[in-house]
Every structure is written in structure tokens, then in C-alpha cells.
Design a protein around this motif. Sequence first.
Motif, short mmCIF file in Angstrom:
data_model
loop_
_atom_site.label_atom_id
_atom_site.label_comp_id
_atom_site.label_asym_id
_atom_site.label_seq_id
_atom_site.Cartn_x
_atom_site.Cartn_y
_atom_site.Cartn_z
N GLU A 221 48.43 39.91 94.11
CA GLU A 221 48.41 38.73 93.27
C GLU A 221 47.14 38.60 92.43
O GLU A 221 47.02 37.66 91.63
CB GLU A 221 48.56 37.46 94.13
CG GLU A 221 49.95 37.26 94.70
CD GLU A 221 50.27 38.17 95.88
OE1 GLU A 221 51.46 38.33 96.20
OE2 GLU A 221 49.32 38.73 96.48
N LEU A 222 46.19 39.53 92.59
CA LEU A 222 44.92 39.46 91.87
C LEU A 222 44.85 40.55 90.81
O LEU A 222 45.82 41.24 90.52
CB LEU A 222 43.76 39.60 92.85
CG LEU A 222 43.68 38.54 93.96
CD1 LEU A 222 42.51 38.85 94.90
CD2 LEU A 222 43.54 37.14 93.38
N GLY A 223 43.65 40.68 90.22
CA GLY A 223 43.39 41.78 89.30
C GLY A 223 43.12 43.06 90.06
O GLY A 223 43.51 43.21 91.22
N LEU A 224 42.41 43.97 89.42
CA LEU A 224 42.16 45.29 90.00
C LEU A 224 40.80 45.34 90.70
O LEU A 224 39.85 44.69 90.29
CB LEU A 224 42.19 46.35 88.90
CG LEU A 224 43.50 46.47 88.13
CD1 LEU A 224 43.33 47.45 86.97
CD2 LEU A 224 44.64 46.90 89.04
N ASP A 225 40.72 46.16 91.75
CA ASP A 225 39.46 46.48 92.41
C ASP A 225 39.12 47.93 92.10
O ASP A 225 40.01 48.79 92.04
CB ASP A 225 39.56 46.31 93.92
CG ASP A 225 39.48 44.84 94.36
OD1 ASP A 225 39.78 43.97 93.52
OD2 ASP A 225 39.13 44.59 95.52
N VAL A 226 37.85 48.21 91.91
CA VAL A 226 37.41 49.58 91.73
C VAL A 226 36.35 49.90 92.77
O VAL A 226 35.46 49.10 93.05
CB VAL A 226 36.85 49.84 90.30
CG1 VAL A 226 35.68 48.92 89.97
CG2 VAL A 226 36.46 51.30 90.13
N VAL A 227 36.49 51.06 93.40
CA VAL A 227 35.53 51.57 94.38
C VAL A 227 35.14 52.96 93.92
O VAL A 227 36.00 53.83 93.74
CB VAL A 227 36.12 51.61 95.79
CG1 VAL A 227 35.08 52.10 96.79
CG2 VAL A 227 36.65 50.24 96.20
N ASP A 262 39.99 42.50 85.23
CA ASP A 262 41.06 42.65 84.25
C ASP A 262 40.96 43.97 83.48
O ASP A 262 41.97 44.45 82.97
CB ASP A 262 41.02 41.50 83.24
CG ASP A 262 41.57 40.20 83.83
OD1 ASP A 262 42.74 40.18 84.22
OD2 ASP A 262 40.80 39.23 83.91
N ARG A 263 39.78 44.55 83.43
CA ARG A 263 39.57 45.73 82.58
C ARG A 263 38.48 46.60 83.19
O ARG A 263 37.41 46.10 83.57
CB ARG A 263 39.17 45.27 81.18
CG ARG A 263 39.01 46.36 80.13
CD ARG A 263 38.59 45.73 78.81
NE ARG A 263 38.38 46.71 77.77
CZ ARG A 263 39.31 47.09 76.90
NH1 ARG A 263 40.52 46.55 76.95
NH2 ARG A 263 39.04 47.98 75.95
N PHE A 289 41.66 51.17 82.53
CA PHE A 289 42.47 50.52 83.55
C PHE A 289 42.54 49.03 83.21
O PHE A 289 41.51 48.39 82.96
CB PHE A 289 41.85 50.70 84.93
CG PHE A 289 41.70 52.13 85.38
CD1 PHE A 289 42.67 52.73 86.17
CD2 PHE A 289 40.58 52.87 85.02
CE1 PHE A 289 42.53 54.05 86.57
CE2 PHE A 289 40.43 54.18 85.42
CZ PHE A 289 41.41 54.79 86.21
N GLU A 290 43.76 48.48 83.22
CA GLU A 290 43.95 47.07 82.90
C GLU A 290 44.87 46.41 83.93
O GLU A 290 45.82 47.03 84.40
CB GLU A 290 44.58 46.92 81.51
CG GLU A 290 43.72 47.48 80.38
CD GLU A 290 44.47 47.52 79.08
OE1 GLU A 290 44.14 46.71 78.19
OE2 GLU A 290 45.39 48.34 78.94
N ALA A 291 44.57 45.16 84.26
CA ALA A 291 45.43 44.39 85.15
C ALA A 291 46.47 43.65 84.33
O ALA A 291 46.15 42.99 83.35
CB ALA A 291 44.59 43.39 85.95
N GLU A 292 47.71 43.79 84.73
CA GLU A 292 48.82 43.06 84.12
C GLU A 292 49.26 42.02 85.15
O GLU A 292 50.05 42.28 86.05
CB GLU A 292 49.97 44.00 83.77
CG GLU A 292 51.05 43.36 82.94
CD GLU A 292 52.16 44.35 82.59
OE1 GLU A 292 53.24 43.90 82.21
OE2 GLU A 292 51.93 45.58 82.71
N ARG A 293 48.69 40.84 85.03
CA ARG A 293 48.89 39.81 86.06
C ARG A 293 50.28 39.19 85.97
O ARG A 293 50.84 39.05 84.89
CB ARG A 293 47.80 38.73 85.94
CG ARG A 293 46.38 39.27 86.19
CD ARG A 293 45.33 38.18 86.03
NE ARG A 293 43.97 38.70 86.14
CZ ARG A 293 43.21 38.61 87.22
NH1 ARG A 293 43.68 37.98 88.30
NH2 ARG A 293 41.99 39.11 87.24
N ASP A 294 50.80 38.80 87.16
CA ASP A 294 52.11 38.13 87.25
C ASP A 294 53.17 38.89 86.46
O ASP A 294 53.90 38.33 85.65
CB ASP A 294 52.02 36.69 86.72
CG ASP A 294 51.02 35.86 87.51
OD1 ASP A 294 50.97 36.02 88.74
OD2 ASP A 294 50.30 35.06 86.90
#
Length: 300
Positions: A221-227, A262-263, A289-294
Motif C-alpha cells: 500500500e506504500l511507495g517503493l523501498d530501496v536497499v 515515489d521515484r 524506478f517509479e511507484a504507481e500508487r493505488d
Amino acid sequence: MAAKEIALIVNPFASRVDEERLATVVDALARAGEVRVLPTERARHGTELAAEAVAGGASAVVVFSGDGGYNEVLNAVDGRVPVGFVPGGGTSVLPRALGLPRDPQRAATQIADALASGRTRRISVGRVNGIRFAFEAGIGFDAAAVRRVDELGRTADGRRPGDLAFMRAIASLVAERNGRFHPELEIKGLGRAAFAVVANTDPTTYAGRVPVRFAPDARFELGLDVVAPVSVRKRAIPRLLLATFLGRRLRGDRVLYGHDLDRIEVVCDHPLPLQADGEDLGDVTEALFEAERDAVDVLV
């Protein structure tokens, strides 16, 4: 009220798909509507079939395949038609991360119940260079492991190697580098790193029955995480592996981390392999990398 039409997209070459299991999945889904079975015949055929099903007025699209098939369908649906994922691959990360059972018939039964009652979960998806992914994408090391597995080819019946082959690929890559990984890319706003894993949920994959939790704070349900480890030395590998299996967030000045983003922009020193949901996307020098929410309603 018109009967619900369920488009069931099936990859007949997925590791755990056969005629007997397909029949049980069809029977389970039939309690919620009329099932139309659409087998895939080639790469990216799932995307075409899903787009045609949505345009044709299907009430739901259900996929019986592995993670590659799920990814193809996610790159076709528009968010208006709910999607279900039946475990048919060796790992089947997406339905397991969504809480569905590994048994195809039981998963299909839960999906049918969800469709009949209108129960869905709205999730976000990620995009990398315009291509959607459901649970994880990566550039560098993990993408190289995906490619190494693909190079093994498929069995005589068209099935892809499983988790054990992937673990062997990781071990061989680590051995080739003598356990050392140096910075090869730049994550804008965060810094330089050896490789990067971008997660849309937790866990990001499984080793058999054990979840691999590279980004334990990530959520659908959230944006992206990067590790992104800045560098890795041989003596640090056991600590990294322990953290991922225990679900502990990698910490310290040797790991770059971003949460609910988000980006994410990545620039590589030289072409590096890129993967999304375990599918090799070739070598790139840049990745967005982009988050496409909902984005999508899933049946769970």
C-alpha cells in the motif's frame, strides 16, 4: 444480474501447472462465475490475453502461472478489473506475499470467494523504465543471478529451474568475485552503491518455505523501498544473509536505504543487468524506478 465472466490465463509450462491442477482451479473458480481458460503460447502472450479480456468485458482476470506470468498480466490491466493470482510457479512470490495459500485449489477457492463477495485489496505497483513490477526489481547483483538461472535453460517440458538453481547462481557469482562487491552505480540523492534492490512489499522472495526479507518495511500500500549496499566484503556476507532471513533492516553507513519513495533514479558506471519480478530486462546504464500508487485491485 449477468453472470460474472472470469478470464483464466494459464501458463501451461509453469512448474506446478498440469491438467489435473488446472481442472481443480477451474472448478474452484466456477463457483463465482463462468470461467474461460486462455493458455499462453509465447513470451508476453499473457499481456495480450489480459488486455483482450479487459477490453472484452471480463469481470475478473485470474492468472495460474509463475511470477513471470503475473508480471505480464499486471502490465496489461488498467485497475478497473480485479486480478487474482493462483500459485503455479516454483516460487510464486506474489500470491504468497498477498497471503494466499501455496496450494492452487485452495488459493483459487479463496479468490472465487473474494470475487463473489466483492472483496478486493487495492495495491500499488512499481515501474522500472516503464515496465511494471509487483514485488521486487533490482539492478546489478540480483539481476545477474536471475540471468545466470535463465542461462541454464528449461527442462524438456519447458519448465524453469527452481529455487535451488537460484541459490547456486548466487553462490557462483559470489565465488567469482571472491566475495567482494564494489560501487558500480549511483542512486541520485542517496549515493554510490554496489547494487540496488527496489522492493514493493515484504518479503521480496522466498528460499523454499523461508521468506527473504531484504526490505522489511516495504508494503503493497506504500511507495517503493530501496536497499543498496555501498560495498560488500566476504566477511560481511553471513551478516547480510542473517539479516534478510530474520527480517532485520540492513543498517549502517555501508547500506543506502530509502522508504516509501515515489521515484528512484539510478545511473551505472557501465551497463549492468536489470530485472523485474525475476524477469531479465537486459543491460542498462540508467534505470528509473517509479511507484504507481493505488494501481490495481487484487482478489485475496
